[in-house]
Design an enzyme around this catalytic site. Sequence first.
Site, PDB file in Angstrom:
ATOM      1  N   HIS A  93       0.833  -1.235   0.061  1.00  0.00           N
ATOM      2  CA  HIS A  93       0.041   0.142   0.044  1.00  0.00           C
ATOM      3  C   HIS A  93       0.779   1.168  -0.006  1.00  0.00           C
ATOM      4  O   HIS A  93       0.686   2.241  -0.899  1.00  0.00           O
ATOM      5  CB  HIS A  93      -0.877   0.072   1.182  1.00  0.00           C
ATOM      6  CG  HIS A  93      -1.667   1.269   1.372  1.00  0.00           C
ATOM      7  ND1 HIS A  93      -3.077   1.276   1.346  1.00  0.00           N
ATOM      8  CD2 HIS A  93      -1.237   2.524   2.098  1.00  0.00           C
ATOM      9  CE1 HIS A  93      -3.400   2.461   1.679  1.00  0.00           C
ATOM     10  NE2 HIS A  93      -2.734   3.229   2.111  1.00  0.00           N
ATOM     11  N   GLU A  94       1.876   1.434   0.774  1.00  0.00           N
ATOM     12  CA  GLU A  94       2.871   2.464   0.979  1.00  0.00           C
ATOM     13  C   GLU A  94       3.649   2.812  -0.158  1.00  0.00           C
ATOM     14  O   GLU A  94       3.744   3.839  -0.670  1.00  0.00           O
ATOM     15  CB  GLU A  94       3.568   2.366   2.205  1.00  0.00           C
ATOM     16  CG  GLU A  94       2.526   2.315   3.362  1.00  0.00           C
ATOM     17  CD  GLU A  94       1.894   3.512   3.767  1.00  0.00           C
ATOM     18  OE1 GLU A  94       2.127   4.609   3.037  1.00  0.00           O
ATOM     19  OE2 GLU A  94       1.071   3.373   4.539  1.00  0.00           O
ATOM     20  N   HIS A 120       1.380   4.458  -2.808  1.00  0.00           N
ATOM     21  CA  HIS A 120       1.459   6.044  -2.580  1.00  0.00           C
ATOM     22  C   HIS A 120       2.704   6.504  -3.307  1.00  0.00           C
ATOM     23  O   HIS A 120       2.644   7.521  -4.086  1.00  0.00           O
ATOM     24  CB  HIS A 120       1.575   6.298  -1.204  1.00  0.00           C
ATOM     25  CG  HIS A 120       0.280   6.157  -0.420  1.00  0.00           C
ATOM     26  ND1 HIS A 120      -1.170   6.834  -0.862  1.00  0.00           N
ATOM     27  CD2 HIS A 120      -0.011   5.704   0.940  1.00  0.00           C
ATOM     28  CE1 HIS A 120      -1.966   6.653  -0.038  1.00  0.00           C
ATOM     29  NE2 HIS A 120      -1.653   6.099   0.952  1.00  0.00           N
ATOM     30  N   HIS A 140      -5.755   7.433  -2.087  1.00  0.00           N
ATOM     31  CA  HIS A 140      -6.585   6.313  -1.258  1.00  0.00           C
ATOM     32  C   HIS A 140      -7.888   6.164  -2.242  1.00  0.00           C
ATOM     33  O   HIS A 140      -8.208   7.478  -2.734  1.00  0.00           O
ATOM     34  CB  HIS A 140      -6.859   7.155   0.060  1.00  0.00           C
ATOM     35  CG  HIS A 140      -5.901   6.548   1.044  1.00  0.00           C
ATOM     36  ND1 HIS A 140      -5.590   7.714   2.118  1.00  0.00           N
ATOM     37  CD2 HIS A 140      -5.246   5.534   1.337  1.00  0.00           C
ATOM     38  CE1 HIS A 140      -4.581   7.272   2.792  1.00  0.00           C
ATOM     39  NE2 HIS A 140      -4.337   6.123   2.334  1.00  0.00           N
ATOM     40  N   TYR A 152      -9.881   2.086   1.793  1.00  0.00           N
ATOM     41  CA  TYR A 152     -10.095   1.851   3.355  1.00  0.00           C
ATOM     42  C   TYR A 152     -11.241   1.067   3.555  1.00  0.00           C
ATOM     43  O   TYR A 152     -12.056   0.763   2.647  1.00  0.00           O
ATOM     44  CB  TYR A 152     -10.465   3.287   3.890  1.00  0.00           C
ATOM     45  CG  TYR A 152      -9.547   4.376   4.502  1.00  0.00           C
ATOM     46  CD1 TYR A 152      -8.213   3.818   4.036  1.00  0.00           C
ATOM     47  CD2 TYR A 152      -9.810   5.275   4.923  1.00  0.00           C
ATOM     48  CE1 TYR A 152      -7.356   4.971   4.353  1.00  0.00           C
ATOM     49  CE2 TYR A 152      -8.593   6.119   5.351  1.00  0.00           C
ATOM     50  CZ  TYR A 152      -7.544   6.110   4.943  1.00  0.00           C
ATOM     51  OH  TYR A 152      -6.627   6.971   5.461  1.00  0.00           O
TER      52      TYR A 152
HETATM   53 ZN   LIG Z   1      -2.588   5.200   2.730  1.00  0.00          ZN
END
Ligand SMILES: [Zn+2]
Length: 286
Positions: A186-187, A190, A196, A246
């Site tokens: 996930h990071e 980014h 997100h 999320y």
């Molecule tokens: Zn994030």
Amino acid sequence: MRKYSFFGLGAAVALSTISLTGCNKDQDNANQPAQLEQAQDAKAEEAYPGQSGAAKAGEWGGQPISYQEINGEKVYEGDILLTQEQVEASQGQDAGRPGSAGRTTGRWPSGVVYYTIDTALPNQARVTDAIAHWQANSPVRFVRRTTQTSYVTFRVGSGCSSNIGMIGSRQYINLASGCSTGNTIHEIGHALGLFHEQTRNDRDTYVNILTQNIQAGYEGNFTKYSGLGYGGTDYGVLDFGSIMMYGSFSFSSNGQPTITRKDGSTFNIQRTGLSAGDKSGIDAMY
Ligand SMILES: [Zn+2]
């Protein structure tokens, strides 16, 4: 074109997926336990878990932006680190400029990410496994840094956090011991320029945001990236199975959902691997 163009990397990725929610099939059969389980599963990444800092406000593209200053870092949406230059630009005189101006800036040239891993980082397999996953599922390549100016250093942090896109110097992906391989994937998303998924411009077509259930101070995690001044592209349709999405209970203050589908139903957070939608978004970007 200038510093604020780092915001132009938008890629809330797309394609609806059904299969990825299947991993929680057991929970779907039992109502109450499912809720509790989901609440526990719904841990989204944070740079400084349990800490909040001074709320800071700026302006970007004529829109207000907000972030928190925690331990000297400018933290946006829980786990996104802003640079001083980004904040200055957001407060500066160029605020009216369209965010789409810098779309190609902040991407890693030729899709190559240079990186180092701090020797003090425990469980480095999280990083090498996450990198292997990205390389197996995208055109992006990761190369150990030698003398390059722009590169990512994976290091110990108090939570999980990253900048969005390439910032043009050394940048960090911070990983606390609780950050899993999935969180690391996930990071890295980014760092490649992914936002997100729930902050897509078109998200209101797909989800309800239940502001009354969001922890105080974290409302900004649910603001569309355009509303915060970012320029970006929504690829496909909102992907509930995205590793950048999320869960329904992320940042809930009261155990009630913060995000539901349009029909009011809840969904689980997915931090196993890239979804089909994640892959198609990154393919479009790189
Ligand atoms: Zn994030």
